[in-house]
Enzyme design. Sequence first.
Site, mmCIF file in Angstrom:
data_model
loop_
_atom_site.group_PDB
_atom_site.id
_atom_site.type_symbol
_atom_site.label_atom_id
_atom_site.label_comp_id
_atom_site.label_asym_id
_atom_site.label_seq_id
_atom_site.Cartn_x
_atom_site.Cartn_y
_atom_site.Cartn_z
ATOM 1 N N ARG A 27 -20.743 -58.812 -18.366
ATOM 2 C CA ARG A 27 -20.748 -58.278 -16.999
ATOM 3 C C ARG A 27 -19.487 -58.656 -16.213
ATOM 4 O O ARG A 27 -19.031 -57.898 -15.356
ATOM 5 C CB ARG A 27 -22.019 -58.757 -16.278
ATOM 6 N N GLY A 28 -18.913 -59.816 -16.538
ATOM 7 C CA GLY A 28 -17.663 -60.233 -15.873
ATOM 8 C C GLY A 28 -16.552 -59.241 -16.161
ATOM 9 O O GLY A 28 -15.861 -58.769 -15.248
ATOM 10 N N HIS A 29 -16.379 -58.901 -17.443
ATOM 11 C CA HIS A 29 -15.365 -57.908 -17.808
ATOM 12 C C HIS A 29 -15.661 -56.571 -17.118
ATOM 13 O O HIS A 29 -14.766 -55.900 -16.615
ATOM 14 C CB HIS A 29 -15.384 -57.644 -19.321
ATOM 15 N N GLN A 53 -2.313 -67.007 -28.500
ATOM 16 C CA GLN A 53 -2.772 -67.892 -27.434
ATOM 17 C C GLN A 53 -3.819 -68.902 -27.911
ATOM 18 O O GLN A 53 -4.380 -69.636 -27.114
ATOM 19 C CB GLN A 53 -3.260 -67.094 -26.220
ATOM 20 N N GLY A 140 -9.621 -61.975 -13.862
ATOM 21 C CA GLY A 140 -10.733 -62.722 -13.265
ATOM 22 C C GLY A 140 -10.311 -64.081 -12.745
ATOM 23 O O GLY A 140 -9.511 -64.782 -13.368
ATOM 24 N N GLN A 141 -10.912 -64.435 -11.625
ATOM 25 C CA GLN A 141 -10.729 -65.771 -11.036
ATOM 26 C C GLN A 141 -11.237 -66.860 -11.989
ATOM 27 O O GLN A 141 -10.820 -68.000 -11.917
ATOM 28 C CB GLN A 141 -11.521 -65.795 -9.718
ATOM 29 N N LYS A 142 -12.135 -66.465 -12.884
ATOM 30 C CA LYS A 142 -12.694 -67.394 -13.874
ATOM 31 C C LYS A 142 -11.579 -68.152 -14.610
ATOM 32 O O LYS A 142 -11.726 -69.322 -14.942
ATOM 33 C CB LYS A 142 -13.560 -66.583 -14.855
ATOM 34 N N SER A 179 -17.340 -64.793 -22.950
ATOM 35 C CA SER A 179 -17.606 -64.327 -24.317
ATOM 36 C C SER A 179 -18.096 -65.495 -25.170
ATOM 37 O O SER A 179 -18.904 -65.329 -26.082
ATOM 38 C CB SER A 179 -16.338 -63.747 -24.934
#
Length: 271
Positions: A27-29, A53, A140-142, A179
Amino acid sequence: MNNELTKVSKNRDYDLGFVPTMGALHRGHLELVKRASTENQSVVVSIFVNPNQFNNKEDLEKYPRTIENDIKVLENISNCIVFIPNKHEIYPDDDNFQSIDLQGMDTILEGKYRPGHFQGVVHVIHNFFKLIRPTRAYFGQKDFQQLAIIKKSTHIFNFPTHIITCKTVRDNSGLAKSSRNLRLSAAEKRDAVIIFKTLIFIKKNRKYCKTPKELKIQAMNFFLKGKLKLEYIEICESKSLEIVENQWAENMTASIAAYCGEVRLIDNMEI
Ligand code: AMP
Protein backbone atom coordinates in the site's frame (compact mmCIF):
# COMPACT_ATOMS: atom_id res chain seq x y z
CA MET A 1 24.71 17.00 -21.46
CA ASN A 2 22.74 18.54 -18.63
CA ASN A 3 21.55 21.42 -20.82
CA GLU A 4 20.38 18.96 -23.41
CA LEU A 5 18.44 17.03 -20.80
CA THR A 6 16.71 20.17 -19.62
CA LYS A 7 15.77 21.06 -23.20
CA VAL A 8 14.36 17.64 -24.07
CA SER A 9 12.39 17.50 -20.85
CA LYS A 10 10.96 20.97 -21.39
CA ASN A 11 9.97 20.01 -24.92
CA ARG A 12 7.90 17.04 -23.83
CA ASP A 13 4.31 18.14 -24.20
CA TYR A 14 2.94 16.04 -21.36
CA ASP A 15 3.86 15.47 -17.72
CA LEU A 16 5.43 12.14 -16.92
CA GLY A 17 5.54 10.84 -13.35
CA PHE A 18 8.04 8.23 -12.18
CA VAL A 19 7.91 5.87 -9.21
CA PRO A 20 11.04 3.74 -8.82
CA THR A 21 10.49 0.56 -6.78
CA MET A 22 12.13 -2.74 -6.05
CA GLY A 23 8.77 -4.54 -6.32
CA ALA A 24 6.91 -6.68 -3.77
CA LEU A 25 4.44 -3.83 -3.94
CA HIS A 26 2.35 -2.83 -0.93
CA ARG A 27 0.00 0.00 0.00
CA GLY A 28 2.95 2.36 0.60
CA HIS A 29 4.11 1.97 -3.00
CA LEU A 30 0.54 2.27 -4.26
CA GLU A 31 0.01 5.63 -2.55
CA LEU A 32 3.02 6.94 -4.51
CA VAL A 33 1.71 5.48 -7.77
CA LYS A 34 -1.82 6.83 -7.24
CA ARG A 35 -0.50 10.32 -6.50
CA ALA A 36 1.81 10.21 -9.54
CA SER A 37 -1.08 8.96 -11.64
CA THR A 38 -3.32 11.91 -10.71
CA GLU A 39 -0.60 14.58 -10.97
CA ASN A 40 0.74 13.52 -14.41
CA GLN A 41 -0.67 12.36 -17.73
CA SER A 42 1.26 9.11 -17.46
CA VAL A 43 3.29 7.39 -14.78
CA VAL A 44 6.20 4.99 -15.18
CA VAL A 45 6.58 2.49 -12.32
CA SER A 46 9.88 0.64 -12.42
CA ILE A 47 10.45 -2.68 -10.72
CA PHE A 48 14.14 -3.35 -10.40
CA VAL A 49 15.95 -4.96 -7.48
CA ASN A 50 19.10 -2.89 -7.80
CA PRO A 51 22.10 -5.11 -7.02
CA ASN A 52 24.37 -2.05 -6.62
CA GLN A 53 22.62 -0.88 -3.48
CA PHE A 54 22.93 -4.16 -1.56
CA ASN A 55 26.10 -4.47 0.48
CA ASN A 56 25.01 -7.91 1.70
CA LYS A 57 24.66 -10.74 -0.83
CA GLU A 58 22.21 -12.73 1.30
CA ASP A 59 19.98 -9.68 1.74
CA LEU A 60 19.84 -9.30 -2.06
CA GLU A 61 19.05 -12.99 -2.58
CA LYS A 62 16.32 -13.00 0.08
CA TYR A 63 14.71 -9.74 -1.06
CA PRO A 64 11.01 -10.58 -1.73
CA ARG A 65 10.01 -10.84 -5.39
CA THR A 66 6.29 -10.98 -6.31
CA ILE A 67 6.42 -9.76 -9.90
CA GLU A 68 3.18 -11.35 -11.19
CA ASN A 69 1.15 -9.90 -8.37
CA ASP A 70 2.87 -6.51 -8.79
CA ILE A 71 1.85 -6.37 -12.47
CA LYS A 72 -1.73 -7.37 -11.61
CA VAL A 73 -2.00 -4.55 -9.05
CA LEU A 74 -0.60 -1.95 -11.44
CA GLU A 75 -2.96 -3.04 -14.24
CA ASN A 76 -5.76 -1.29 -12.33
CA ILE A 77 -4.13 2.10 -12.87
CA SER A 78 -5.05 3.16 -16.39
CA ASN A 79 -2.23 5.62 -17.17
CA CYS A 80 0.52 3.46 -15.67
CA ILE A 81 3.44 2.04 -17.65
CA VAL A 82 5.29 -0.77 -15.86
CA PHE A 83 9.02 -0.85 -16.59
CA ILE A 84 10.87 -4.02 -15.60
CA PRO A 85 14.37 -3.53 -16.96
CA ASN A 86 17.20 -6.01 -16.93
CA LYS A 87 20.56 -5.11 -15.43
CA HIS A 88 22.10 -4.23 -18.79
CA GLU A 89 19.37 -1.70 -19.62
CA ILE A 90 20.11 0.19 -16.44
CA TYR A 91 23.88 -0.30 -16.45
CA PRO A 92 24.85 -0.29 -20.16
CA ASP A 93 28.45 -0.75 -21.27
CA ASP A 94 28.73 2.98 -22.05
CA ASP A 95 27.38 3.99 -18.60
CA ASN A 96 29.04 7.35 -17.95
CA PHE A 97 27.87 7.79 -14.34
CA GLN A 98 30.44 9.41 -12.10
CA SER A 99 30.00 9.20 -8.36
CA ILE A 100 29.50 12.46 -6.51
CA ASP A 101 30.60 13.84 -3.18
CA LEU A 102 27.58 13.70 -0.88
CA GLN A 103 29.50 15.53 1.85
CA GLY A 104 29.04 12.79 4.40
CA MET A 105 25.27 12.42 3.92
CA ASP A 106 25.92 8.89 2.61
CA THR A 107 28.18 7.71 5.43
CA ILE A 108 26.04 8.51 8.48
CA LEU A 109 22.89 6.75 9.81
CA GLU A 110 22.07 4.01 7.25
CA GLY A 111 25.31 4.72 5.38
CA LYS A 112 27.39 3.79 8.42
CA TYR A 113 25.88 0.29 8.49
CA ARG A 114 25.44 -0.17 4.73
CA PRO A 115 28.66 1.08 3.11
CA GLY A 116 28.20 1.95 -0.56
CA HIS A 117 24.39 1.69 -0.33
CA PHE A 118 23.62 5.33 -1.12
CA GLN A 119 26.16 5.62 -3.94
CA GLY A 120 24.29 2.61 -5.42
CA VAL A 121 20.97 4.41 -4.99
CA VAL A 122 22.29 7.63 -6.54
CA HIS A 123 23.71 5.66 -9.48
CA VAL A 124 20.48 3.81 -10.26
CA ILE A 125 18.31 6.92 -9.93
CA HIS A 126 20.72 8.90 -12.14
CA ASN A 127 20.50 6.25 -14.86
CA PHE A 128 16.71 5.98 -14.56
CA PHE A 129 16.31 9.76 -14.78
CA LYS A 130 18.52 9.84 -17.89
CA LEU A 131 16.38 7.16 -19.54
CA ILE A 132 12.92 8.33 -18.48
CA ARG A 133 13.36 12.10 -18.06
CA PRO A 134 10.41 12.32 -15.65
CA THR A 135 8.67 15.60 -14.89
CA ARG A 136 8.13 14.45 -11.30
CA ALA A 137 9.55 11.53 -9.33
CA TYR A 138 7.88 10.22 -6.16
CA PHE A 139 9.66 8.95 -3.07
CA GLY A 140 8.49 7.86 0.39
CA GLN A 141 9.33 9.57 3.65
CA LYS A 142 9.83 6.03 4.97
CA ASP A 143 13.35 6.22 3.47
CA PHE A 144 13.99 9.79 4.58
CA GLN A 145 17.78 9.64 4.20
CA GLN A 146 17.39 8.29 0.67
CA LEU A 147 14.95 11.11 -0.06
CA ALA A 148 17.34 13.79 1.24
CA ILE A 149 20.20 12.31 -0.80
CA ILE A 150 18.11 12.08 -3.97
CA LYS A 151 17.05 15.72 -3.58
CA LYS A 152 20.71 16.68 -3.24
CA SER A 153 21.97 14.53 -6.13
CA THR A 154 19.16 15.66 -8.45
CA HIS A 155 20.31 19.21 -7.78
CA ILE A 156 24.01 18.35 -8.31
CA PHE A 157 23.27 16.58 -11.62
CA ASN A 158 21.01 19.46 -12.63
CA PHE A 159 18.12 17.16 -13.55
CA PRO A 160 14.92 19.15 -14.12
CA THR A 161 12.80 16.51 -12.33
CA HIS A 162 10.76 17.63 -9.31
CA ILE A 163 11.22 15.35 -6.31
CA ILE A 164 7.91 14.76 -4.55
CA THR A 165 7.77 13.55 -0.95
CA CYS A 166 5.03 11.11 0.09
CA LYS A 167 4.05 10.28 3.68
CA THR A 168 4.88 6.94 5.27
CA VAL A 169 2.01 4.45 5.03
CA ARG A 170 1.57 2.21 8.08
CA ASP A 171 -0.43 -0.82 9.18
CA ASN A 172 -3.12 -0.13 11.80
CA SER A 173 -0.58 -1.28 14.40
CA GLY A 174 1.78 1.54 13.35
CA LEU A 175 4.28 -0.78 11.65
CA ALA A 176 5.53 0.95 8.49
CA LYS A 177 4.65 -0.91 5.31
CA SER A 178 7.73 -2.51 3.81
CA SER A 179 8.43 -5.23 1.25
CA ARG A 180 10.61 -6.82 3.92
CA ASN A 181 7.54 -7.31 6.16
CA LEU A 182 6.68 -10.27 3.89
CA ARG A 183 9.54 -12.10 5.59
CA LEU A 184 8.05 -11.58 9.09
CA SER A 185 5.81 -14.07 10.90
CA ALA A 186 2.60 -12.77 12.55
CA ALA A 187 4.36 -12.79 15.94
CA GLU A 188 7.38 -10.94 14.54
CA LYS A 189 5.07 -8.30 13.04
CA ARG A 190 3.66 -7.72 16.52
CA ASP A 191 7.18 -7.50 17.98
CA ALA A 192 8.25 -5.05 15.26
CA VAL A 193 5.67 -2.48 16.43
CA ILE A 194 8.19 -1.50 19.14
CA ILE A 195 9.93 0.57 16.43
CA PHE A 196 6.84 2.75 15.89
CA LYS A 197 6.14 2.88 19.65
CA THR A 198 9.68 4.09 20.30
CA LEU A 199 9.35 6.83 17.67
CA ILE A 200 6.12 7.97 19.36
CA PHE A 201 7.91 7.81 22.73
CA ILE A 202 10.63 10.11 21.36
CA LYS A 203 8.09 12.57 19.95
CA LYS A 204 6.14 12.70 23.23
CA ASN A 205 9.13 12.91 25.57
CA ARG A 206 11.10 15.53 23.71
CA LYS A 207 9.73 18.32 25.90
CA TYR A 208 10.87 16.59 29.10
CA CYS A 209 14.52 16.19 28.08
CA LYS A 210 17.31 18.74 28.27
CA THR A 211 19.25 17.41 25.29
CA PRO A 212 18.70 15.10 22.30
CA LYS A 213 21.30 12.80 23.84
CA GLU A 214 19.24 12.39 27.03
CA LEU A 215 16.14 11.65 24.93
CA LYS A 216 18.07 9.10 22.87
CA ILE A 217 19.21 7.24 26.00
CA GLN A 218 15.63 7.10 27.33
CA ALA A 219 14.43 5.89 23.93
CA MET A 220 17.04 3.14 23.85
CA ASN A 221 15.92 1.91 27.27
CA PHE A 222 12.31 1.94 26.10
CA PHE A 223 13.18 0.09 22.86
CA LEU A 224 15.20 -2.58 24.66
CA LYS A 225 12.05 -3.67 26.56
CA GLY A 226 10.95 -5.18 23.24
CA LYS A 227 12.40 -8.20 21.46
CA LEU A 228 14.23 -6.61 18.53
CA LYS A 229 17.98 -6.24 18.16
CA LEU A 230 18.79 -2.56 17.91
CA GLU A 231 21.24 -1.29 15.33
CA TYR A 232 20.78 2.41 16.02
CA ILE A 233 18.48 5.14 17.27
CA GLU A 234 19.52 8.60 16.14
CA ILE A 235 18.06 12.09 16.20
CA CYS A 236 19.20 14.32 13.37
CA GLU A 237 18.50 17.66 11.73
CA SER A 238 15.92 16.76 9.08
CA LYS A 239 17.53 18.37 6.02
CA SER A 240 21.28 18.13 6.58
CA LEU A 241 20.91 14.78 8.42
CA GLU A 242 23.48 16.02 10.92
CA ILE A 243 23.14 14.08 14.18
CA VAL A 244 22.15 16.31 17.09
CA GLU A 245 23.24 15.41 20.61
CA ASN A 246 23.77 18.47 22.77
CA GLN A 247 21.43 21.01 21.23
CA TRP A 248 17.96 20.88 19.75
CA ALA A 249 17.48 21.86 16.12
CA GLU A 250 14.33 23.40 14.66
CA ASN A 251 13.41 20.43 12.44
CA MET A 252 14.43 17.03 13.69
CA THR A 253 13.84 13.45 12.65
CA ALA A 254 14.30 10.40 14.82
CA SER A 255 15.30 7.22 13.01
CA ILE A 256 15.66 3.61 14.03
CA ALA A 257 17.19 0.54 12.41
CA ALA A 258 16.74 -2.85 14.04
CA TYR A 259 16.66 -6.55 13.32
CA CYS A 260 13.44 -8.48 13.82
CA GLY A 261 14.76 -12.03 13.61
CA GLU A 262 16.84 -11.98 10.42
CA VAL A 263 14.98 -9.05 8.86
CA ARG A 264 16.43 -5.58 9.05
CA LEU A 265 13.76 -2.88 9.43
CA ILE A 266 14.02 0.92 9.36
CA ASP A 267 11.61 3.68 10.24
CA ASN A 268 11.64 7.36 11.13
CA MET A 269 9.44 10.18 12.36
CA GLU A 270 9.65 13.95 12.47
CA ILE A 271 9.67 14.93 16.13
P1 AMP B 1 11.38 0.23 -2.36
O1 AMP B 1 10.61 -0.67 -3.27
O2 AMP B 1 11.45 -0.26 -0.95
O3 AMP B 1 12.70 0.65 -2.94
O4 AMP B 1 10.53 1.57 -2.25
C1 AMP B 1 10.15 2.29 -3.38
C2 AMP B 1 9.60 3.63 -2.94
O5 AMP B 1 8.46 3.41 -2.11
C3 AMP B 1 10.61 4.45 -2.13
O6 AMP B 1 10.49 5.81 -2.49
C4 AMP B 1 10.15 4.22 -0.72
O7 AMP B 1 10.48 5.28 0.17
C5 AMP B 1 8.63 4.14 -0.91
N1 AMP B 1 8.02 3.44 0.22
C6 AMP B 1 8.36 2.22 0.72
N2 AMP B 1 7.60 1.91 1.79
C7 AMP B 1 6.79 2.98 1.99
C8 AMP B 1 5.78 3.28 2.95
N3 AMP B 1 5.47 2.46 3.94
N4 AMP B 1 5.15 4.47 2.85
C9 AMP B 1 5.46 5.35 1.86
N5 AMP B 1 6.39 5.12 0.93
C10 AMP B 1 7.05 3.95 0.99
